[in-house]
Every structure is written in C-alpha cells, then in structure tokens.
Design a protein around this motif. Structure first.
Motif, PDB file in Angstrom:
ATOM      1  N   ARG A 100       0.827  -1.213   0.000  1.00 42.49           N
ATOM      2  CA  ARG A 100       0.000   0.000   0.000  1.00 42.49           C
ATOM      3  C   ARG A 100       0.865   1.269   0.000  1.00 42.49           C
ATOM      4  O   ARG A 100       1.969   1.285   0.528  1.00 42.49           O
ATOM      5  N   ASP A 101       0.297   2.305  -0.598  1.00 40.76           N
ATOM      6  CA  ASP A 101       0.970   3.608  -0.627  1.00 40.76           C
ATOM      7  C   ASP A 101       0.969   4.215   0.771  1.00 40.76           C
ATOM      8  O   ASP A 101       0.150   3.859   1.617  1.00 40.76           O
ATOM      9  N   GLU A 103       1.351   8.199   2.773  1.00 43.90           N
ATOM     10  CA  GLU A 103       1.367   9.641   2.578  1.00 43.90           C
ATOM     11  C   GLU A 103       2.150  10.277   3.707  1.00 43.90           C
ATOM     12  O   GLU A 103       1.891  10.009   4.876  1.00 43.90           O
ATOM     13  N   ARG A 108       2.673  11.552  -1.822  1.00 53.29           N
ATOM     14  CA  ARG A 108       2.171  10.182  -1.813  1.00 53.29           C
ATOM     15  C   ARG A 108       3.300   9.285  -2.319  1.00 53.29           C
ATOM     16  O   ARG A 108       3.908   9.573  -3.365  1.00 53.29           O
ATOM     17  N   THR A 110       4.736   5.419  -3.259  1.00 55.72           N
ATOM     18  CA  THR A 110       4.495   4.008  -3.556  1.00 55.72           C
ATOM     19  C   THR A 110       5.781   3.238  -3.291  1.00 55.72           C
ATOM     20  O   THR A 110       6.791   3.467  -3.958  1.00 55.72           O
ATOM     21  N   ASP A 127       4.836  11.002  -5.651  1.00 53.62           N
ATOM     22  CA  ASP A 127       3.795  11.646  -6.447  1.00 53.62           C
ATOM     23  C   ASP A 127       3.279  12.867  -5.691  1.00 53.62           C
ATOM     24  O   ASP A 127       2.885  12.762  -4.532  1.00 53.62           O
ATOM     25  N   ASN A 128       3.294  14.037  -6.351  1.00 49.67           N
ATOM     26  CA  ASN A 128       2.770  15.246  -5.704  1.00 49.67           C
ATOM     27  C   ASN A 128       1.433  15.666  -6.307  1.00 49.67           C
ATOM     28  O   ASN A 128       0.936  16.761  -6.046  1.00 49.67           O
ATOM     29  N   ARG A 132       5.464  12.666 -11.120  1.00 46.74           N
ATOM     30  CA  ARG A 132       5.936  11.476 -10.418  1.00 46.74           C
ATOM     31  C   ARG A 132       7.436  11.311 -10.624  1.00 46.74           C
ATOM     32  O   ARG A 132       7.939  11.418 -11.745  1.00 46.74           O
TER      33      ARG A 132
END
Length: 265
Positions: A100-101, A103, A108, A110, A127-128, A132
């Motif tokens: 799972r990702d 935060e 975010r 991965t 990832d904003n 990415r």
C-alpha cells in the motif's frame, strides 16, 4: 517537487525529495557529520527534514540513519524485514507495507518491492499530484512489477551500477562479482537501459544515472548505453556522482525540453 542527491555510490547514498515543506531523506549512508555537511551544501539543516525513508539495511544506505534520527528527532520509515535486519532498538520506526501507498506531508509514496540481497528491500515512486519521480537502485533484476510501477514517471533516478566486462575483469573476488552481477545484486548499464526501453516514457523528461561503481563502471559507459535507448528523446540525462551527488533538480521546470549530457568531463 524537486530532488537532489547528497552522494550516490558504494561509499554512501542519500537522496532528498522536497515538496513544499515536506522534505524526505531517502537513505543515509554517510556519517552524521558528513550528512550534516552535505545537507548544508544543499541549503538545508537536518531540522528541516520531515522523515527518513530506508530502502534496505546495507551500510552504504544506513550508516548515518540512527544517529541522524536520534539527534534531530526524525521518524524513520522502513519495512518490517529491514527493521528486523537492523535491530533498531528504541528508534521511532514507522513500518512500510509493500502492498500500500503511504502519505507523508504533501507526498504520496508508492513502495516498490525489488530483488536485492537484503531482508525486505524496496524502492520508491513519489507523487505530488502533478508529477511522479521514480527512485530505483540496488536491484538485481527488472521485474514486471518494477516496469509497471515506473512506467509513466516524469523523472527517474536510476542505478546503472556496473559494466559486465569491467566487472568480470575487475579487482573483486569471484564471490563478490557473482553477487553484484546476480539476480539479487545491482543493475548493469544494459539492464538500466532495458528498463528505459520497457517503460512508458511519454511523460519522462529527466533521467539521472546513479550508484555508478567506481571500480566496475565508467560514467561514459553508463551514459552511452542509456543514450542509445533514448535516441531522439527530448529530455535531460544527468549523472549523480559519489562525492558531488547531484544538485537540486526541479521537476516543475522540466517542461523545457533539452538534452544535456553532463558526463564526468
């Protein structure tokens, strides 16, 4: 989002990713003093860091993690396997689950499971919401999952550790050669180029070549292999070095397409 390398190679690794006031240090393979100096050169105090993310337990990635975290009260994120391998004691460790990702602040993340000779190693895609950034090193094999996770990234910080001929003829003992070149070792120049060939490059504007072996590779060999695959590509190809690292790269400014070979000359 922007990122820089404080140093990349077998003598120590540390990468910074920043989005707004969120500043993450991926690995810390330098002494506390060296890390403080390298952060200062990047214009940051350790007190400005949000957290440390650990990819795996090898010393060139974790040498300074514990002392930095304790001195500045930083949370440390790692997989359960890495934590067991490190015996982290009373360190404030947040577990990374590979399915799972997570935060952290404005990012975010991965986590990507990778084949490497460590307990539960992973690499990361950041990832904003607009862009990415993929960070991938210390990987022995390119798996379908890796290809899937890094497809469509805007920027890629990518290991090209060794040239197979230089490794074969080099000074390492046979057991270490087998380890580096094995399925749980590191990416060769050709494997790194193969990943670039296999991913969706439609958004890719920036590749930084990382973790280059000082004994089993040369920057121009790595850049040559990747340039071959990227022929006609309208992006930037850069080099993260062991001592100088790589200066801040701002992903929001990467829309200006130009190709730059910043080899070791």
């Amino acid at each position: 989002m922007r990122y820089c390398s404080l140093g990349s190679g077998s003598r120590g690794n540390a990468t910074l990713v920043e989005q707004g006031n969120t500043r993450l240090l991926i690995d810390c393979g330098f002494s506390l003093r060296s890390t403080e100096q390298r952060l200062a050169a990047a214009g940051l105090s350790p007190r400005q860091l949000t957290a440390i993310l650990v990819t795996h337990e090898h010393s060139d990635h974790i040498q300074g993690v514990e002392r930095l975290a304790r001195r500045y009260g930083l949370p440390v994120f790692m997989t359960a396997g890495t934590a067991r391998a490190l015996d982290v004691g009373s360190l404030a460790v947040e577990r990374i689950a590979l399915d799972r990702d997570l935060e952290i602040g404005e990012l975010r993340i991965t986590p990507v499971a990778v084949p490497h000779d460590a307990r539960e190693p992973c690499q990361f895609v950041f990832d904003n919401g607009q862009a990415r950034l993929g960070v991938l090193s210390d990987t022995g094999t390119i798996t379908p999952w890796i290809t899937e996770c890094y497809s469509g990234v805007d920027a890629l910080f990518l290991e090209a550790n060794y040239d197979p001929q230089m490794l074969a003829a080099g000074p390492y003992p046979a057991s270490l050669k087998a380890r580096v070149g094995g399925e749980l070792g590191h990416l060769s120049n050709q494997q790194a180029a193969g990943l670039l060939e296999s991913i969706d490059r439609s958004a890719l504007r920036h590749v930084a070549v990382a973790h280059i072996s000082e004994k089993n590779n040369r920057p121009e060999l790595a850049l040559g292999e990747l340039s071959r695959v990227l022929a006609g590509w309208q992006g930037q190809l850069l080099l993260a070095m062991q001592d100088q690292g790589l200066p801040w790269q701002d992903l929001s400014q990467l829309n200006h397409h130009h190709f730059a070979d910043s080899g070791s000359r």
